[in-house]
Design a protein around this motif. Sequence first.
Motif, PDB file in Angstrom:
ATOM      1  N   ARG A  64       5.632  -5.007   7.477  1.00 53.80           N
ATOM      2  CA  ARG A  64       5.984  -4.728   6.074  1.00 53.80           C
ATOM      3  C   ARG A  64       5.646  -3.262   5.830  1.00 53.80           C
ATOM      4  O   ARG A  64       4.487  -2.900   5.653  1.00 53.80           O
ATOM      5  CB  ARG A  64       5.230  -5.655   5.137  1.00 53.80           C
ATOM      6  N   ILE A  65       6.680  -2.448   5.855  1.00 54.83           N
ATOM      7  CA  ILE A  65       6.514  -0.995   5.948  1.00 54.83           C
ATOM      8  C   ILE A  65       6.801  -0.328   4.608  1.00 54.83           C
ATOM      9  O   ILE A  65       7.837  -0.563   3.990  1.00 54.83           O
ATOM     10  CB  ILE A  65       7.466  -0.412   7.018  1.00 54.83           C
ATOM     11  N   ALA A  66       5.874   0.513   4.173  1.00 59.40           N
ATOM     12  CA  ALA A  66       6.131   1.388   3.020  1.00 59.40           C
ATOM     13  C   ALA A  66       6.685   2.695   3.559  1.00 59.40           C
ATOM     14  O   ALA A  66       6.074   3.327   4.420  1.00 59.40           O
ATOM     15  CB  ALA A  66       4.835   1.648   2.257  1.00 59.40           C
ATOM     16  N   LEU A  67       7.853   3.087   3.086  1.00 56.98           N
ATOM     17  CA  LEU A  67       8.465   4.357   3.484  1.00 56.98           C
ATOM     18  C   LEU A  67       8.112   5.377   2.416  1.00 56.98           C
ATOM     19  O   LEU A  67       8.556   5.267   1.273  1.00 56.98           O
ATOM     20  CB  LEU A  67       9.978   4.176   3.606  1.00 56.98           C
ATOM     21  N   MET A  68       7.269   6.328   2.764  1.00 58.19           N
ATOM     22  CA  MET A  68       6.730   7.268   1.779  1.00 58.19           C
ATOM     23  C   MET A  68       7.215   8.693   2.073  1.00 58.19           C
ATOM     24  O   MET A  68       7.688   8.997   3.155  1.00 58.19           O
ATOM     25  CB  MET A  68       5.193   7.247   1.805  1.00 58.19           C
ATOM     26  N   ASP A  70       1.016  -1.586  -2.257  1.00 60.77           N
ATOM     27  CA  ASP A  70      -0.264  -1.912  -1.626  1.00 60.77           C
ATOM     28  C   ASP A  70      -0.407  -3.410  -1.391  1.00 60.77           C
ATOM     29  O   ASP A  70      -1.018  -3.848  -0.423  1.00 60.77           O
ATOM     30  CB  ASP A  70      -1.421  -1.399  -2.484  1.00 60.77           C
ATOM     31  N   ASN A  71       0.169  -4.197  -2.284  1.00 59.90           N
ATOM     32  CA  ASN A  71       0.076  -5.655  -2.143  1.00 59.90           C
ATOM     33  C   ASN A  71       0.895  -6.172  -0.964  1.00 59.90           C
ATOM     34  O   ASN A  71       0.523  -7.155  -0.330  1.00 59.90           O
ATOM     35  CB  ASN A  71       0.557  -6.344  -3.427  1.00 59.90           C
ATOM     36  N   ILE A  72       2.049  -5.551  -0.706  1.00 60.04           N
ATOM     37  CA  ILE A  72       2.970  -6.171   0.258  1.00 60.04           C
ATOM     38  C   ILE A  72       2.984  -5.523   1.640  1.00 60.04           C
ATOM     39  O   ILE A  72       3.467  -6.132   2.586  1.00 60.04           O
ATOM     40  CB  ILE A  72       4.416  -6.208  -0.277  1.00 60.04           C
ATOM     41  N   THR A  73       2.469  -4.288   1.789  1.00 60.66           N
ATOM     42  CA  THR A  73       2.676  -3.581   3.067  1.00 60.66           C
ATOM     43  C   THR A  73       1.468  -3.655   3.985  1.00 60.66           C
ATOM     44  O   THR A  73       0.328  -3.785   3.545  1.00 60.66           O
ATOM     45  CB  THR A  73       3.038  -2.106   2.828  1.00 60.66           C
ATOM     46  N   ASN A  74       1.758  -3.569   5.292  1.00 64.85           N
ATOM     47  CA  ASN A  74       0.690  -3.495   6.298  1.00 64.85           C
ATOM     48  C   ASN A  74       0.891  -2.293   7.233  1.00 64.85           C
ATOM     49  O   ASN A  74       0.185  -2.139   8.221  1.00 64.85           O
ATOM     50  CB  ASN A  74       0.609  -4.792   7.119  1.00 64.85           C
ATOM     51  N   ILE A  78      11.149  -3.168   4.783  1.00 68.58           N
ATOM     52  CA  ILE A  78      10.874  -1.743   4.562  1.00 68.58           C
ATOM     53  C   ILE A  78      11.161  -1.468   3.094  1.00 68.58           C
ATOM     54  O   ILE A  78      12.227  -1.797   2.579  1.00 68.58           O
ATOM     55  CB  ILE A  78      11.740  -0.818   5.444  1.00 68.58           C
ATOM     56  N   VAL A  79      10.195  -0.861   2.406  1.00 69.98           N
ATOM     57  CA  VAL A  79      10.341  -0.636   0.969  1.00 69.98           C
ATOM     58  C   VAL A  79      10.045   0.820   0.612  1.00 69.98           C
ATOM     59  O   VAL A  79       9.113   1.425   1.135  1.00 69.98           O
ATOM     60  CB  VAL A  79       9.421  -1.596   0.168  1.00 69.98           C
ATOM     61  N   ILE A  80      10.906   1.370  -0.253  1.00 66.46           N
ATOM     62  CA  ILE A  80      10.619   2.636  -0.928  1.00 66.46           C
ATOM     63  C   ILE A  80      10.252   2.264  -2.352  1.00 66.46           C
ATOM     64  O   ILE A  80      11.030   1.603  -3.033  1.00 66.46           O
ATOM     65  CB  ILE A  80      11.847   3.565  -0.949  1.00 66.46           C
ATOM     66  N   SER A  81       9.067   2.665  -2.792  1.00 68.86           N
ATOM     67  CA  SER A  81       8.677   2.318  -4.152  1.00 68.86           C
ATOM     68  C   SER A  81       7.606   3.270  -4.649  1.00 68.86           C
ATOM     69  O   SER A  81       6.738   3.697  -3.882  1.00 68.86           O
ATOM     70  CB  SER A  81       8.148   0.882  -4.214  1.00 68.86           C
ATOM     71  N   HIS A  82       7.684   3.601  -5.940  1.00 72.15           N
ATOM     72  CA  HIS A  82       6.637   4.373  -6.584  1.00 72.15           C
ATOM     73  C   HIS A  82       5.671   3.473  -7.346  1.00 72.15           C
ATOM     74  O   HIS A  82       4.785   3.965  -8.029  1.00 72.15           O
ATOM     75  CB  HIS A  82       7.261   5.402  -7.539  1.00 72.15           C
ATOM     76  N   ASP A  83       5.836   2.179  -7.225  1.00 66.91           N
ATOM     77  CA  ASP A  83       4.914   1.209  -7.824  1.00 66.91           C
ATOM     78  C   ASP A  83       3.787   0.991  -6.821  1.00 66.91           C
ATOM     79  O   ASP A  83       3.906   0.226  -5.871  1.00 66.91           O
ATOM     80  CB  ASP A  83       5.667  -0.097  -8.099  1.00 66.91           C
TER      81      ASP A  83
END
Length: 543
Positions: free
Chosen positions: A29-33, A224-228, A214-219
């Motif tokens: 579960r990837i945050a794309l920052m 933080d809740n969903i990514t590892n 994979i999520v792009i989000s400014h929330d």
Amino acid sequence: MISVDSLAVEFGGQSLFKDISFVINENDRIALMGKNGAGKSTLLKILAGAREPSRGKVSAPEGATIAYLPQHLLTEDSRTVFEEASLAFAEIQQMEAKINEINEQLETRTDYESDEYMQLIEQVSTLSERFYSIEERNYDAEVEKKLIGLGFKRSDFTRMTSEFSGGWRMRIELAKMLLREPDLILLDEPTNHLDIDSIQWLENFLINSAKAVIVISHDRAFVDNITNRTIEVTLGRIYDYKAKYSHYLELRRERREQQQKQYDDQQKMIAETKEFIERFKGTYSKTLQVQSRVKMLEKLDLVEVDEEDTSALRLKFPPAPRSGNYPVTAEMVSKSYGDKLIFDNVNFMIERGEKIAFVGKNGEGKSTLVKCIMNEIEFGGNLQLGHNVKIGYFAQNQAATLDESLTVFQTIDDIAVGDIRTKIRDLLGAFMFGREDIDKKVKVLSGGERQRLAMIKLLLEPVNLLILDEPTNHLDMKTKDVLKQALKDFDGTLIVVSHDRDFLDGLVAKVYEFGNQRVTEHLEDIYGFLRKKNMENLREIEK
């Protein structure tokens, strides 16, 4: 497993990113920052197959399903909500219809030995194998479950999609995507149009039921809740952290500190080398050394310091209702407490849209004049507010006016209206109220926490004259930057009482100086005023 190999994207000779490679595993579960413009959305589109890279490729196993939710949707208006969501199963339904069609042909044809007959048998076998490997599901029940989870009522199911706003259409698209049970879900700012309940529902779904995401989000709370895992796109490269978002922020800070040190060391070496070259370039005995150092500089691989992303913290005041040309006019205003004269003969006219600082040592009447403008105390002279002036006021003791029986979330939820309701957690996160803080009662908050909460309340009120008395007390650097940018973008009139010169720099264009029972107007920004007064900082006024 989906692999990204040596991906590059170029626009007119400019490289957005180059030679990016990474692997997406099941349960990643990837945050794309990365800052705005770094290429995050472009990378998502390439993974979705919605655009081609300049070089490189994306490889996925045969039959893998990749579902993509873009920021902006183009939906048709010819179907009901339920029909549109049911399109998630269109491929399966088409497959079933095709199997039935071929079986009918096989029953009516008699050319059993022909190539065409054998091809039909082969085709129906392949399709049937795929169709019957799909788990049998009650499609209508699943559509209903997803739509209700995303905030729709049953009475909405038969309404046309054209009756819904863009935010609700995005939820329909999200339902379609989730119903497909994809191997990889790509989400670009999915929480922008969701309310709190729907965000929490989506979080639970992604955590408990999704495969790779994979999520792009400014929330920040959502991410933080969903990514590892966190992949940061910056300066054409990526950094891959096997860490959730909050831990990634710490690791990134450490990386930037190391980069900055390497950069500073290299710049020092370059300066010393250039100085040597300049000093000895005409000296015969040093010719070889000079040439050697020139070549060394030409071949030097320059250290770059990654840019920091502050886009996640951009906040805006609501648009200011239009006021008269002069929101505040003072004529011969004076104020005394008993025999003590605070100020006398104060005259000014503040024009609509001006941003002004009140500065001066404590006790010279800055807060007192603010109270006169607010009509909270009696005073001499004439002080008028212009037509349609709506004041938003932040006093130094503003935190004391909060209702102590409410939680942090309720305090903001009670006054938030419109689209901002979908971003309350973002707003709270930007002012350092983490996930564990939003359910705290106001009565247990520290003074600094109360101050920040009172500031958020002000951010939500549609006003055209903002009066802020020491707004940066108890705020950290990042939160001050957030507030400052919001104030810079504010299209109304601003009066700010502050000692913080960095906060005022670039924010105000005029300074009113309080001292010696007078108020003096200075038509400069804060550093122009300081140069004029030959001071290093505003605290020197108090000496």
